[in-house]
Enzyme design. Sequence first.
Site, PDB file in Angstrom:
ATOM      1  N   LYS A  48       0.907  -1.045  -0.039  1.00 51.33           N
ATOM      2  CA  LYS A  48       0.101   0.003  -0.112  1.00 51.33           C
ATOM      3  C   LYS A  48       0.617   1.193   0.119  1.00 51.33           C
ATOM      4  CE  LYS A  48      -4.008  -1.735  -0.127  1.00 51.33           C
ATOM      5  NZ  LYS A  48      -5.271  -1.158  -0.919  1.00 51.33           N
ATOM      6  N   SER A 282      -3.279 -12.231   3.706  1.00 55.76           N
ATOM      7  CA  SER A 282      -3.637 -12.267   2.391  1.00 55.76           C
ATOM      8  C   SER A 282      -2.701 -12.840   1.524  1.00 55.76           C
ATOM      9  CB  SER A 282      -4.011 -10.978   2.018  1.00 55.76           C
ATOM     10  OG  SER A 282      -2.861  -9.953   2.278  1.00 55.76           O
TER      11      SER A 282
HETATM   12  C1  LIG Z   1      -2.712  -6.836   3.654  1.00 52.59           C
HETATM   13  C2  LIG Z   1      -3.706  -6.410   2.546  1.00 52.59           C
HETATM   14  N1  LIG Z   1      -4.001  -7.695   1.732  1.00 52.59           N
HETATM   15  C3  LIG Z   1      -4.535  -7.160   0.728  1.00 52.59           C
HETATM   16  C4  LIG Z   1      -5.324  -6.028   0.233  1.00 52.59           C
HETATM   17  C5  LIG Z   1      -6.150  -5.685  -0.723  1.00 52.59           C
HETATM   18  O1  LIG Z   1      -5.534  -5.037  -2.021  1.00 52.59           O
HETATM   19  P1  LIG Z   1      -6.394  -4.094  -2.635  1.00 52.59           P
HETATM   20  O2  LIG Z   1      -7.061  -2.954  -1.846  1.00 52.59           O
HETATM   21  O3  LIG Z   1      -5.506  -3.652  -3.767  1.00 52.59           O
HETATM   22  O4  LIG Z   1      -7.328  -5.013  -3.286  1.00 52.59           O
HETATM   23  C6  LIG Z   1      -5.101  -5.249   1.234  1.00 52.59           C
HETATM   24  C7  LIG Z   1      -5.626  -3.696   1.180  1.00 52.59           C
HETATM   25  O5  LIG Z   1      -5.879  -2.836   2.074  1.00 52.59           O
HETATM   26  C8  LIG Z   1      -4.145  -5.344   2.547  1.00 52.59           C
HETATM   27  O6  LIG Z   1      -3.981  -4.546   3.429  1.00 52.59           O
END
Ligand SMILES: Cc1ncc(COP(=O)(O)O)c(C=O)c1O
Length: 321
Positions: A48, A282
């Site tokens: 991010k 994630s």
């Molecule tokens: C740890 C983590 N994984 C996945 C995501 C998802 O990414 P995106 O917002 O680009 O779909 C985020 C988004 O905040 C995140 O903080």
Amino acid sequence: MNQHGKPLTSVIEAIGNTPLVELSRLTKGIDGRILAKLDYLNPGFSKKDRIARQIIQDAEAEGRLRPGQTVVELTSGNTGTGLAIVCGIKGYPFVAVMSKGNSMERARMMSALGTEVVLIDQLPDSRPGQVSGGDLELVEREAQRIVAERNAFRADQFRLAGNFRAHYLHTGPEFIKQSGGNIDAFCDFVGTGGSFAGCAAALKEHDPSIRCFVVEPDGAASLAGEPVTYPNHRIQGGGYSMPILPLLRPEHIDGYLRILDKEAIDMARRLAREEGIFAGFSSGANVAAALRLLRTSFRGQTIAVILCDSGLKYLSTDLWE
Ligand SMILES: Cc1ncc(COP(=O)(O)O)c(C=O)c1O
């Protein structure tokens, strides 16, 4: 000295250009490759940072952000940390609005970076570590209130093109360059959808045959059009049960994959033990999805994934026992 061969003017220049690593220990005995982009190595320990830099740069370039104006955004912690770094360096006061359901390491890190952190109680039936779409609505309401009160710039990651552009201009092209263009599929756990949308657009522009899959929590696969039976899943950072995300483009989506909490957690633990990669829930979900593709329709092929954030962000949770 850095990879450019000279000192950087600030840590903002250290965002992106993360390594791409083949997970050959995890795929031992399996026909195919997983290429993982180590975005937890960014200065704020997540992908991010990229969108924080792009959203602020775009707003500056387009005159939407005045010098010294307050910036506000809702965050599960990672976008907030990126904005804390970028705004801190550029001299914009930053207010992060976050659900108490997210791990507290994130709030402490943002405070340490000089951010005003506003924590919002979860709904009565929600649990810590399990931020639902309903919890996020409460955070959104408070973010909107603070923006109006302070005449602030809203770094709206769900809507602003900077989120898409960060990945379209950088993450996606980095995948192509580092892999030599050798990618058959990309799968990505979706929160705002910015990473998926930006990378998918760049990958398909390079080679329209690259297949791109949205990853969602099992039981909260609303983008796939399924009823939400498990909104309080464990995969922090996404899976918010929002059937429509403004940044996602249907023409880039070749399919949907559902991942159980247990699969994401087991894979995050395997990444740590077997690959020496200390990443979060994630990231585990993305690798679990990639392995499933290799075992099914993508046998013998190459799957690209992002490892979204650091396992350090979850030390207070039971991800690490
Ligand atoms: C740890 C983590 N994984 C996945 C995501 C998802 O990414 P995106 O917002 O680009 O779909 C985020 C988004 O905040 C995140 O903080």
